[in-house]
Structure formats: C-alpha cells, structure tokens
Scaffold this active site. Structure first.
Site, PDB file in Angstrom:
ATOM      1  N   ALA A  36     111.350  -8.514  71.654  1.00  0.00           N
ATOM      2  CA  ALA A  36     112.060  -8.441  72.937  1.00  0.00           C
ATOM      3  C   ALA A  36     111.099  -8.047  74.053  1.00  0.00           C
ATOM      4  CB  ALA A  36     113.207  -7.440  72.854  1.00  0.00           C
ATOM      5  N   THR A  37     110.255  -7.080  73.796  1.00  0.00           N
ATOM      6  CA  THR A  37     109.236  -6.694  74.776  1.00  0.00           C
ATOM      7  C   THR A  37     107.830  -6.844  74.203  1.00  0.00           C
ATOM      8  OG1 THR A  37     109.417  -4.359  74.142  1.00  0.00           O
ATOM      9  CG2 THR A  37     110.766  -5.100  75.987  1.00  0.00           C
ATOM     10  N   TYR A 146     116.878   6.946  80.268  1.00  0.00           N
ATOM     11  CA  TYR A 146     115.721   6.849  79.369  1.00  0.00           C
ATOM     12  C   TYR A 146     115.287   8.228  78.893  1.00  0.00           C
ATOM     13  CZ  TYR A 146     110.912   6.167  77.809  1.00  0.00           C
ATOM     14  OH  TYR A 146     109.753   6.185  77.069  1.00  0.00           O
ATOM     15  N   LYS A 150     115.072   9.812  74.932  1.00  0.00           N
ATOM     16  CA  LYS A 150     113.862  10.310  74.278  1.00  0.00           C
ATOM     17  C   LYS A 150     114.034  11.773  73.864  1.00  0.00           C
ATOM     18  CE  LYS A 150     110.917   7.705  73.734  1.00  0.00           C
ATOM     19  NZ  LYS A 150     110.808   6.664  72.680  1.00  0.00           N
ATOM     20  N   ASN A 175     102.221   8.362  80.393  1.00  0.00           N
ATOM     21  CA  ASN A 175     101.733   7.173  81.103  1.00  0.00           C
ATOM     22  C   ASN A 175     100.539   6.509  80.426  1.00  0.00           C
ATOM     23  OD1 ASN A 175     103.017   9.105  83.304  1.00  0.00           O
ATOM     24  ND2 ASN A 175     103.263   6.987  83.989  1.00  0.00           N
TER      25      ASN A 175
END
Length: 316
Positions: A36-37, A146, A150, A175
């Site tokens: 999907a990603t 999100y 998590k 990041n």
C-alpha cells in the site's frame, strides 16, 4: 535466526531487510507487506537470494499474520500507516492498520512462540509535553490520531510482555529520512519533498515560518538500532522503549538550506500555513539507547542529507 520484517517493502523496512540479509546470524528474512505504501522496487534486487522470502499480505488479516509468523524466531514490526495529516483526514484506516494490525501481529507472534518483537514506535507519542530533550518516561497528550495509535501500540506491547512472556522493544523514531523514502503523494515527508523540488527546480512549500525543528535521523541509524534491539543479550534492554535519533535539532529552514547547498540551487521556499497536529519542536535524549542497546548514530544529519539528495538525483 529466522526473522519477519512487516512492512519490509517500505522505506525503513527495506533498508533493514538489506542489512539483515548480510548478517551471518540470520538464516531467513521473510517480508510481509501489502504494498500500500511500500514498493516491490525496493526488494527486486533480493529475489534471487535463498535467505529471502516475500509474502504479499495485510497485517489487518489475521490469516496473513499467522502465515507470516509461522516458524519465525524474531520480528521487526515496521508496517504502519504513517503521516499525521493522513491520520487526521482518515482516522479510521490509520486506527485499523496501526492498532488492529499491530494487535494481529502481536497475537500471531504469541501463538507461534516468537521470542522477541521490535516494533516501530514514534516520537509523536510525546504529544504536548513541553520538555526538551524528550526523555522516554515523560510524555504528554497525543495531538493526532496517528500519535494515539503509536501510543496504544506501546500499551499493548507492555501488556503482551507481562501476560505472554514475549520480549518487546519499542523504537521511538524521530523523523527518519534517507534513500527509498517516497517523494510522491499527498503525505510525502518533508525531506523527499524538498529534494524533489530542488531537482525539478521548483520552489518547495514550507508549512509555517520554517522555525519548526526536528531531530532528523538518517535511515542507517534506525537500521542499526533495529539490529541492536533484535540481537541484544542485555536483560535490562527488553520490555521498554527507546528514542532513536541523533540528538540534534534542525529547523526546516536549516534543512532546506543544507539541501539547497547540496543541489547548488538559489531557489527560495514558499511559506504556507502550519499543519494541524504538528509539534513545534522535537529533540531526543538518546542516552538510554546508547547505554542499553549500544546505539551509536554513525551518520550525521548533514552527511545523511548528502547521501539522500544524491540518491534522489540518481533516480531522475
């Protein structure tokens, strides 16, 4: 060891798969990914290797998770739907993948006798806590769906460790960037967007005034942390979470300036509105990971940006 990497066709997952296949302690690397990603292109160079196996499946399917966990010793669970803006636009899918899918993997692992799970946690868990640098045991309220997902992963990991005797290690990524991070689509991360803009000679958009800062971390450092966590023999190292970062703060303007210098460009960014759910500043205390995992980020932000820009430029 036979290792399952969920989300192994994705950006971080595929870089980890490459490293694991070179490790003499590993006899099998099985990837579970629904693409999907992730992308098959990230794995196409591995198809001939006898230690590599790919399963096209979805962590939202318990049958797929059971199939993937059968015969496995250790798991690196990287599969997730990332992006704060995506979670705000579609909280239900983010919840289904990140919470439901993770719970499926944890349960399939339990039922198949898997010894240890390393799972991708997130710095978004720190939420509105104002303290810098971020220390693992001091978190605030989540600022996006999100971030909620998590944090719930961490709660479930704690419960499964205590009830079912599975060793759990959460890696709170700050990041992560590097080769194979997708620059296309509405939820692309800032570094691939900046790199693509510079290569295409188009002014990039910076959300806000550019003073937002992050602890940007090159992907090989995240890979190193995963491998250290998978094979750690330190009893104190399991059933906890770690910040995985460089311990450096870089603003979006500094980031763009670094990439612009690498590109030899004179482009100026366009400033847009700030994004909902964004944390203003982020900086990690990585002393716990250094002490217990022997984590030592070997690639600096500036060096990582150089490698990353060169990789995107080579794709043109």
């Amino acid at each position: 060891m036979k290792i399952l990497v969920t989300g192994g066709a994705g950006f971080i997952g595929s870089n980890l798969v490459d490293a694991l296949l070179k490790d003499d302690r590993v006899s099998l690397v099985r990837v579970l990914d629904n693409l999907a990603t992730g992308s098959e292109d990230n794995l196409k160079h591995l198809g001939h290797l006898p230690k590599f196996e790919f399963l096209n499946g979805d962590i939202r399917s318990m049958d797929d998770c059971v199939r993937a966990c059968t015969g496995i010793d250790l798991i690196s669970h990287q599969a997730a739907l990332g992006s704060v803006p995506r979670s705000i636009a579609d909280p239900l899918t983010t919840n289904a993948v990140n919470i439901g899918g993770t719970l499926n993997i944890f349960t399939a692992a339990k039922d198949n006798g898997v010894k240890r799970i390393i799972y991708a946690a997130s710095s978004s868990t720190y939420g509105d806590h104002p303290g810098l640098p971020k220390v693992e045991d001091r978190i605030g309220k989540p600022l996006s769906p999100y971030a909620v997902t998590k944090y719930v992963n961490e709660l479930y990991a704690g419960v499964y460790a205590s009830l079912y005797n599975i060793e759990m290690i959460g890696l709170r990524y700050f990041n992560i960037f590097g080769p194979r991070q997708n620059p296309n689509g509405p939820y692309a991360a800032v570094i691939p967007l900046f790199a693509k803009s510079l290569i295409d000679n188009q002014a990039p958009v910076i959300n806000g005034d550019g003073s937002h800062s992050r602890d940007f971390t090159y992907v090989s450092n995240a890979v190193q942390a995963n491998i250290a966590a998978l094979f750690s023999q330190e009893p104190e190292a399991v059933n906890t979470v770690y910040n995985i970062a460089c311990g450096e703060q870089t603003s979006l303007l500094q980031l763009f300036e670094n990439l612009r210098e690498q590109a030899g460009s004179s482009l100026q960014p366009i400033h847009g509105p700030e994004r909902n759910g964004d944390v203003k500043h982020s900086l990690a205390d990585i002393s716990k990971a250094r002490r217990l995992l022997k984590y030592n980020p070997s690639v600096s932000v500036k060096e990582g940006l150089r490698h990353t820009y060169d990789w995107y430029a080579a794709q043109k």
